[in-house]
Design an enzyme around this catalytic site. Structure first.
Site, PDB file in Angstrom:
ATOM      1  N   THR A   5      58.294  -3.996  33.555  1.00  0.00           N
ATOM      2  CA  THR A   5      59.008  -3.687  32.314  1.00  0.00           C
ATOM      3  C   THR A   5      60.143  -2.682  32.471  1.00  0.00           C
ATOM      4  O   THR A   5      61.034  -2.621  31.620  1.00  0.00           O
ATOM      5  CB  THR A   5      58.020  -3.144  31.266  1.00  0.00           C
ATOM      6  OG1 THR A   5      57.337  -2.015  31.824  1.00  0.00           O
ATOM      7  CG2 THR A   5      57.008  -4.220  30.873  1.00  0.00           C
ATOM      8  N   ASP A   6      60.143  -1.906  33.546  1.00  0.00           N
ATOM      9  CA  ASP A   6      61.137  -0.840  33.648  1.00  0.00           C
ATOM     10  C   ASP A   6      62.580  -1.329  33.764  1.00  0.00           C
ATOM     11  O   ASP A   6      63.488  -0.692  33.239  1.00  0.00           O
ATOM     12  CB  ASP A   6      60.802   0.073  34.838  1.00  0.00           C
ATOM     13  CG  ASP A   6      59.612   0.966  34.522  1.00  0.00           C
ATOM     14  OD1 ASP A   6      58.827   1.253  35.443  1.00  0.00           O
ATOM     15  OD2 ASP A   6      59.451   1.355  33.342  1.00  0.00           O
ATOM     16  N   THR A  30      53.764  -4.248  36.630  1.00  0.00           N
ATOM     17  CA  THR A  30      52.452  -3.709  36.292  1.00  0.00           C
ATOM     18  C   THR A  30      51.449  -4.805  35.977  1.00  0.00           C
ATOM     19  O   THR A  30      50.262  -4.681  36.290  1.00  0.00           O
ATOM     20  CB  THR A  30      52.579  -2.759  35.076  1.00  0.00           C
ATOM     21  OG1 THR A  30      53.331  -1.617  35.465  1.00  0.00           O
ATOM     22  CG2 THR A  30      51.216  -2.316  34.562  1.00  0.00           C
ATOM     23  N   SER A  36      59.370  -3.234  39.236  1.00  0.00           N
ATOM     24  CA  SER A  36      60.766  -3.542  38.893  1.00  0.00           C
ATOM     25  C   SER A  36      61.728  -2.394  39.199  1.00  0.00           C
ATOM     26  O   SER A  36      62.941  -2.605  39.240  1.00  0.00           O
ATOM     27  CB  SER A  36      60.899  -4.008  37.441  1.00  0.00           C
ATOM     28  OG  SER A  36      60.634  -2.968  36.542  1.00  0.00           O
TER      29      SER A  36
END
Lengths: 169, 169, 169, 169
Positions: C85-86, C14, C56
């Site tokens: 971040t996932d 992101t 990700s």
């Protein structure tokens, strides 16, 4: 140049103030107006010419005459002038006397264009539109309004311009 | 309300898109237009009314009729409509047919208002000025220009609007 | 290179998403990290190397191995990795297994760096500091904290990381 | 409060300077630090306490003693102090003498937090991380580095801090 081109004259003012840590003060720098116009994706032909870099409280009559001369001698019939807000109305008077037959719109900002939150891009947009839609004369685009440049004043404490709306239709 | 007031109708579009990490996608959210107008220090009286929150590719004929109805039934004679850019010209046609006697200016943005670098505030400024200076009719303020709303198209690949300038003087 | 240099590996996420109006969607673009580091006036020597540009959720095991390989083979002992971040914690596991003896700090953002309001620069600052102050191992800098990279998880709905604090003193 | 909480003391400095058009000058205002921490989505518990609002060139010895007192008497063991960069190293000396047993990280910015382009959020992120990862002592997080607070100086012309890296592992 066709009459579709817009000339932007920059003269300084808060809109172009930047903070210099090494000097512990704000100074007017090379204009941020070209960058703003690029960010705004302006496709209309335009030129940006710097006339001076002054806080408008420091403009002399000679400075205002120079600004008027640049406006008068340019081929463009539609002109935006970025200017400090404190004496914008003074320059408007000189322009009205010295530059007949052109649509001239003065604008500026109460917050520097470099700030995250600033009235600069909105005001520049107002001026760009007014330069295309208003008849010949001197106009001021500030505080969300397009004013007759000779019938407006700055209320410094309130941080806004007050005056008479244009009659352009 | 006097005819000095400006009505802003928001309908969605890129200008109001935000990114939602939890969904891995963008969505149109509560409009950023009120915040933009505050940041622009607009002193003219105005109202902001949300009509819908749609990407303009998703607007139906019924949606456009609803937008036109909101414009027609409002007391204001000067109206700015923020709208997705993809089908802005479609809505312009409906407005021209359905809302006589008012100055209506459509605008939007190619970058969301929430971006650090965006055409949103400049375009909104153009629209605000055009709403005050153009005669009754439908106008589009995009790409640095004020267009006759019925004589303009969006060049999607080039990311700009092209068309015929207004004749408002 | 001395051990004072920091290597920044960019992988997407992101933090580097931008909105493309012509496509009506967000895509990961050339990384905004170099610009962020310049804006932050970082004087420490550093390199920025792009490994990939992926959300990700789309990273494969082969991608994670490639990221680890880039970290292991680089001369730097202090590495910051920007990442979606996932699945940041998945890549952390692979790094812990594949890259001994280096201080590696993963970070990312929940709002794209291009947004006016974003956690991107703050998170990058956290990661830069942690890369200098933490002992060898894999760390995650998100949500205002520096976590042991193997003892943290992302709470997607809450939009934050939760876990165990580092023991680096 | 647990020792996981971070205390942020604000003292002024460029990071919190804003431009006031009505005065044609800048002034330090209510701190922008709380807003920055919110934008950074910091989930760690923290408090923000204003000690003063001064350009650091105007801080007296009494001011520095007051800053040290606030740090010493607080329950938190991890403290970030935002401060003007010109005399940050002076305050660091006072803190080292007056506040044993706590991890204190001084930071600030060369561009106001209110600017579109600023080192403020990155520096605050560095300080937040260092407050969690460094051992007790006084540190300075500026120019992309975490310095031993007693072994660093500001090179004003170059606009950067130079010094000795911390030994915290």
């Amino acid at each position: 140049m066709t009459d579709r081109s817009i000339l932007v004259l920059t003269t300084g003012g808060t809109i172009d103030k930047n903070y210099f840590d090494a000097l512990s003060e704000y100074q007017i720098v090379d204009s941020g107006i070209p960058a703003l116009l690029k960010e705004a994706r302006v496709a209309l032909p335009f030129r940006v010419v710097e006339v001076c870099r002054k806080d408008s409280l420091e403009l002399s009559e000679a400075d205002r005459i120079a600004i008027a001369k640049a406006a008068r001698e340019a081929p463009e019939a539609q002109i935006v002038i970025t200017h400090g807000t404190d004496t914008m109305t003074e320059t408007a008077k000189v322009l009205a006397a010295e530059v007949p037959g052109k649509t001239i719109v003065l604008t500026g900002a109460l917050s520097p264009a470099r700030f995250a939150e600033t009235d600069a891009p909105f005001n520049l947009g107002m001026a760009f539109a007014a330069a295309q839609t208003c008849p010949p004369g001197v106009w001021i685009a500030m505080s969300g309004q397009v004013f007759d440049g000779l019938k407006v004043r700055k209320d410094r404490e309130a941080g806004r311009f007050v005056g008479v709306e244009p009659k352009c239709t």
